[in-house]
Design a protein around this motif. Structure first.
Motif, PDB file in Angstrom:
ATOM      1  N   UNK A   1       0.846  -1.189   0.000  1.00 25.71           N
ATOM      2  CA  UNK A   1       0.000   0.000   0.000  1.00 25.71           C
ATOM      3  C   UNK A   1       0.885   1.245   0.000  1.00 25.71           C
ATOM      4  N   UNK A   2       0.487   2.233  -0.764  1.00 24.81           N
ATOM      5  CA  UNK A   2       1.250   3.477  -0.861  1.00 24.81           C
ATOM      6  C   UNK A   2       0.486   4.625  -0.215  1.00 24.81           C
ATOM      7  N   UNK A   3       1.191   5.391   0.622  1.00 24.83           N
ATOM      8  CA  UNK A   3       0.586   6.542   1.287  1.00 24.83           C
ATOM      9  C   UNK A   3       1.201   7.837   0.758  1.00 24.83           C
ATOM     10  N   UNK A   4       0.543   8.943   1.066  1.00 24.02           N
ATOM     11  CA  UNK A   4       0.977  10.263   0.607  1.00 24.02           C
ATOM     12  C   UNK A   4       1.584  11.032   1.786  1.00 24.02           C
ATOM     13  N   UNK A   5       2.791  11.567   1.583  1.00 25.00           N
ATOM     14  CA  UNK A   5       3.451  12.359   2.616  1.00 25.00           C
ATOM     15  C   UNK A   5       3.554  13.802   2.127  1.00 25.00           C
ATOM     16  N   UNK A   6       3.066  14.733   2.955  1.00 23.45           N
ATOM     17  CA  UNK A   6       3.030  16.151   2.600  1.00 23.45           C
ATOM     18  C   UNK A   6       3.928  16.920   3.561  1.00 23.45           C
ATOM     19  N   UNK A   8       4.455  20.113   5.438  1.00 24.34           N
ATOM     20  CA  UNK A   8       3.552  21.190   5.848  1.00 24.34           C
ATOM     21  C   UNK A   8       4.049  22.552   5.381  1.00 24.34           C
ATOM     22  N   UNK A   9       3.093  23.344   4.901  1.00 24.41           N
ATOM     23  CA  UNK A   9       3.409  24.694   4.463  1.00 24.41           C
ATOM     24  C   UNK A   9       3.976  24.778   3.065  1.00 24.41           C
ATOM     25  N   UNK A  10       3.984  23.652   2.349  1.00 19.13           N
ATOM     26  CA  UNK A  10       4.514  23.629   0.986  1.00 19.13           C
ATOM     27  C   UNK A  10       3.543  22.863   0.085  1.00 19.13           C
ATOM     28  N   UNK A  11       3.855  22.843  -1.196  1.00 17.92           N
ATOM     29  CA  UNK A  11       3.100  22.028  -2.149  1.00 17.92           C
ATOM     30  C   UNK A  11       3.748  20.667  -2.354  1.00 17.92           C
ATOM     31  N   UNK A  12       4.795  20.384  -1.590  1.00 19.70           N
ATOM     32  CA  UNK A  12       5.580  19.167  -1.803  1.00 19.70           C
ATOM     33  C   UNK A  12       4.865  17.953  -1.223  1.00 19.70           C
ATOM     34  N   UNK A  13       4.720  16.949  -2.054  1.00 20.78           N
ATOM     35  CA  UNK A  13       4.160  15.656  -1.650  1.00 20.78           C
ATOM     36  C   UNK A  13       4.974  14.550  -2.298  1.00 20.78           C
ATOM     37  N   UNK A  14       5.115  13.433  -1.601  1.00 21.77           N
ATOM     38  CA  UNK A  14       5.820  12.301  -2.192  1.00 21.77           C
ATOM     39  C   UNK A  14       5.213  11.003  -1.658  1.00 21.77           C
ATOM     40  N   UNK A  15       5.312   9.930  -2.457  1.00 21.24           N
ATOM     41  CA  UNK A  15       4.735   8.648  -2.038  1.00 21.24           C
ATOM     42  C   UNK A  15       5.647   7.919  -1.066  1.00 21.24           C
ATOM     43  N   UNK A  16       5.043   7.147  -0.187  1.00 22.88           N
ATOM     44  CA  UNK A  16       5.801   6.342   0.772  1.00 22.88           C
ATOM     45  C   UNK A  16       5.082   5.010   0.944  1.00 22.88           C
ATOM     46  N   UNK A  17       5.785   3.925   0.667  1.00 28.31           N
ATOM     47  CA  UNK A  17       5.193   2.599   0.820  1.00 28.31           C
ATOM     48  C   UNK A  17       5.021   2.265   2.300  1.00 28.31           C
ATOM     49  N   UNK A  18       4.120   1.334   2.582  1.00 27.42           N
ATOM     50  CA  UNK A  18       3.833   0.965   3.971  1.00 27.42           C
ATOM     51  C   UNK A  18       5.057   0.376   4.671  1.00 27.42           C
ATOM     52  N   UNK A  19       5.959  -0.255   3.910  1.00 28.07           N
ATOM     53  CA  UNK A  19       7.154  -0.859   4.500  1.00 28.07           C
ATOM     54  C   UNK A  19       8.408  -0.017   4.256  1.00 28.07           C
ATOM     55  N   UNK A  20       8.203   1.265   3.956  1.00 27.24           N
ATOM     56  CA  UNK A  20       9.321   2.156   3.634  1.00 27.24           C
ATOM     57  C   UNK A  20       9.376   3.284   4.654  1.00 27.24           C
ATOM     58  N   UNK A  21      10.588   3.604   5.141  1.00 30.34           N
ATOM     59  CA  UNK A  21      10.668   4.705   6.099  1.00 30.34           C
ATOM     60  C   UNK A  21      10.573   6.053   5.376  1.00 30.34           C
ATOM     61  N   UNK A  22      10.202   7.071   6.127  1.00 31.49           N
ATOM     62  CA  UNK A  22       9.939   8.397   5.555  1.00 31.49           C
ATOM     63  C   UNK A  22      11.176   8.964   4.888  1.00 31.49           C
ATOM     64  N   UNK A  23      12.346   8.808   5.510  1.00 30.12           N
ATOM     65  CA  UNK A  23      13.568   9.368   4.945  1.00 30.12           C
ATOM     66  C   UNK A  23      13.887   8.740   3.596  1.00 30.12           C
ATOM     67  N   UNK A  29      12.365  10.328  -3.823  1.00 28.41           N
ATOM     68  CA  UNK A  29      11.583  11.318  -4.569  1.00 28.41           C
ATOM     69  C   UNK A  29      12.376  12.588  -4.861  1.00 28.41           C
ATOM     70  N   UNK A  30      13.659  12.617  -4.464  1.00 22.34           N
ATOM     71  CA  UNK A  30      14.469  13.805  -4.721  1.00 22.34           C
ATOM     72  C   UNK A  30      14.303  14.893  -3.692  1.00 22.34           C
ATOM     73  N   UNK A  31      13.827  14.525  -2.495  1.00 17.42           N
ATOM     74  CA  UNK A  31      13.681  15.473  -1.393  1.00 17.42           C
ATOM     75  C   UNK A  31      14.699  15.093  -0.325  1.00 17.42           C
ATOM     76  N   UNK A  32      15.693  15.956  -0.119  1.00 15.61           N
ATOM     77  CA  UNK A  32      16.715  15.647   0.869  1.00 15.61           C
ATOM     78  C   UNK A  32      16.461  16.432   2.144  1.00 15.61           C
ATOM     79  N   UNK A  33      16.475  15.701   3.256  1.00 22.58           N
ATOM     80  CA  UNK A  33      16.350  16.284   4.593  1.00 22.58           C
ATOM     81  C   UNK A  33      17.611  15.940   5.368  1.00 22.58           C
ATOM     82  N   UNK A  34      17.875  16.598   6.492  1.00 26.28           N
ATOM     83  CA  UNK A  34      19.085  16.275   7.256  1.00 26.28           C
ATOM     84  C   UNK A  34      19.123  14.801   7.642  1.00 26.28           C
TER      85      UNK A  34
END
Length: 332
Positions: A1-6, A8-23, A29-34
């Motif tokens: 199952x695929x969920x949507x991660x948003x 906050x405060x942006x238009x950025x959204x990316x998919x995340x599988x149920x067995x996949x960590x957020x990072x 998806x080309x979104x780098x966080x610390x």
């Protein structure tokens, strides 16, 4: 199952599988966080989940109150998150190379400096402070920071500490010129904030010196003029295995100050440095760190105690503490 991660405060959204960590989902998806260790040890990827539920291990010492480690969180539905920072990257920028050993030097009894040459005509694109992964024959990987600056892009320099029982560190002393390795890079968000003008304190232990060497060499190449204090610690004088680089920065970096922190009192006296641990050297050297930036690299325990001293005792803004935590064993 695929969920949507948003975010906050942006238009950025990316998919995340149920067995996949957020990072991992964000990076794909080309979104780098610390982030640094990707094993739930360093705490660099901590951020808030403002909407939705996640499944993750119980919060530990490195998890700030009200936040989660994105490298450990699995989604239970659609999420809204609030990372400390983020920016877009090109997922295709990460490349795999077959590199050849050019030179292998034992710089200390427990450290090898490995020089790897890329195939003719190919260049590695990375930022000073980032790391690569070495792929082993069994499919596992090990992570090592590039110690060379980005402009030396036809070569990769690794500082590898011998870990007792370590699968790759048992191989390293026997690597000879012409041997090949498979590497992928770049990884990590430990990098110089070039737009900043604040005084810098770099605190490193052992081979935590490698990414900071890349950063300081890059600063020297670009003519960046910021006051820099480097505290490099080791159990004895062998832990400071590349003093030639330090001597070079004394000449090429205006406002550069070096402090050795050696736990062996006799070796500390011989070097004219501080006798004790790096956190004790920070206390002795820095009356206040308000308005500074701190770059810290080393073991999880060392980084944690240095951060505590810098933030709780010396007034550093916690958002200005940047770290790369060295965790032995297979890469996440």
């Amino acid at each position: 199952m695929t969920f949507n991660v948003h975010i906050r405060g942006t238009e950025v959204r990316f998919p995340c599988e149920a067995d996949q960590n957020i990072l991992d989902a964000a990076l794909k998806a080309g979104i780098e966080m610390p982030y640094s260790c990707r094993k739930g040890v360093c705490g660099n990827c901590a951020g808030a989940v403002s909407s939705g539920e996640v499944r993750c291990p119980p919060a530990g010492e490195v998890t700030p109150a009200g936040k989660h480690l994105y490298c450990q969180c699995l989604p239970l539905g659609d999420l809204e998150i609030v990372p400390e920072a983020w920016h877009r990257v090109d997922p295709r920028a990460r490349k795999t190379f077959t590199v050849k050993v050019f030179k292998n030097t034992q710089a200390a009894p427990d450290v090898n400096v490995l020089m790897l040459r890329l195939p003719a005509g190919q260049r590695a694109k990375f930022k000073a402070g980032q790391y690569l992964q070495v792929a082993l024959a069994d499919g596992s990987r090990r992570s090592y920071s590039m110690a060379n600056p980005p402009h030396e892009s036809d070569m990769l320099q690794l500082h590898i500490r011998h870990v007792p029982g370590g699968k790759f560190t048992q191989i390293v002393p026997h690597l000879k010129s012409g041997d090949t390795l498979q590497v992928e890079l770049p990884f990590g968000s430990f990098e110089l904030r070039e737009e900043a003008t604040a005084q810098m304190l770099c605190v490193v232990g052992g081979t935590g010196f490698a990414p900071v060497k890349s950063v300081l060499d890059d600063m020297a190449k670009k003519g960046i003029k910021r006051p820099v204090t480097l505290i490099w610690g080791g159990r004895d004088r062998n832990g400071l295995y590349l003093m030639s680089a330090v001597e070079k920065w004394k000449k090429s970096l205006p406002g550069f100050t070096f402090v050795s922190a050696i736990e062996d009192a006799d070796d500390a006296a011989a070097l004219g440095g501080f006798a004790g641990r790096v956190d004790e050297a920070v206390r002795a050297t820095c009356a206040s760190l308000a308005g500074h930036e701190v770059y810290c690299c080393g073991s999880p325990g060392m980084v944690a105690v240095v951060k505590k001293v810098c933030v709780q005792e010396r007034g550093l803004d916690p958002h200005h503490f940047f770290s790369d935590v060295f965790v032995p064993g297979p890469a996440a």
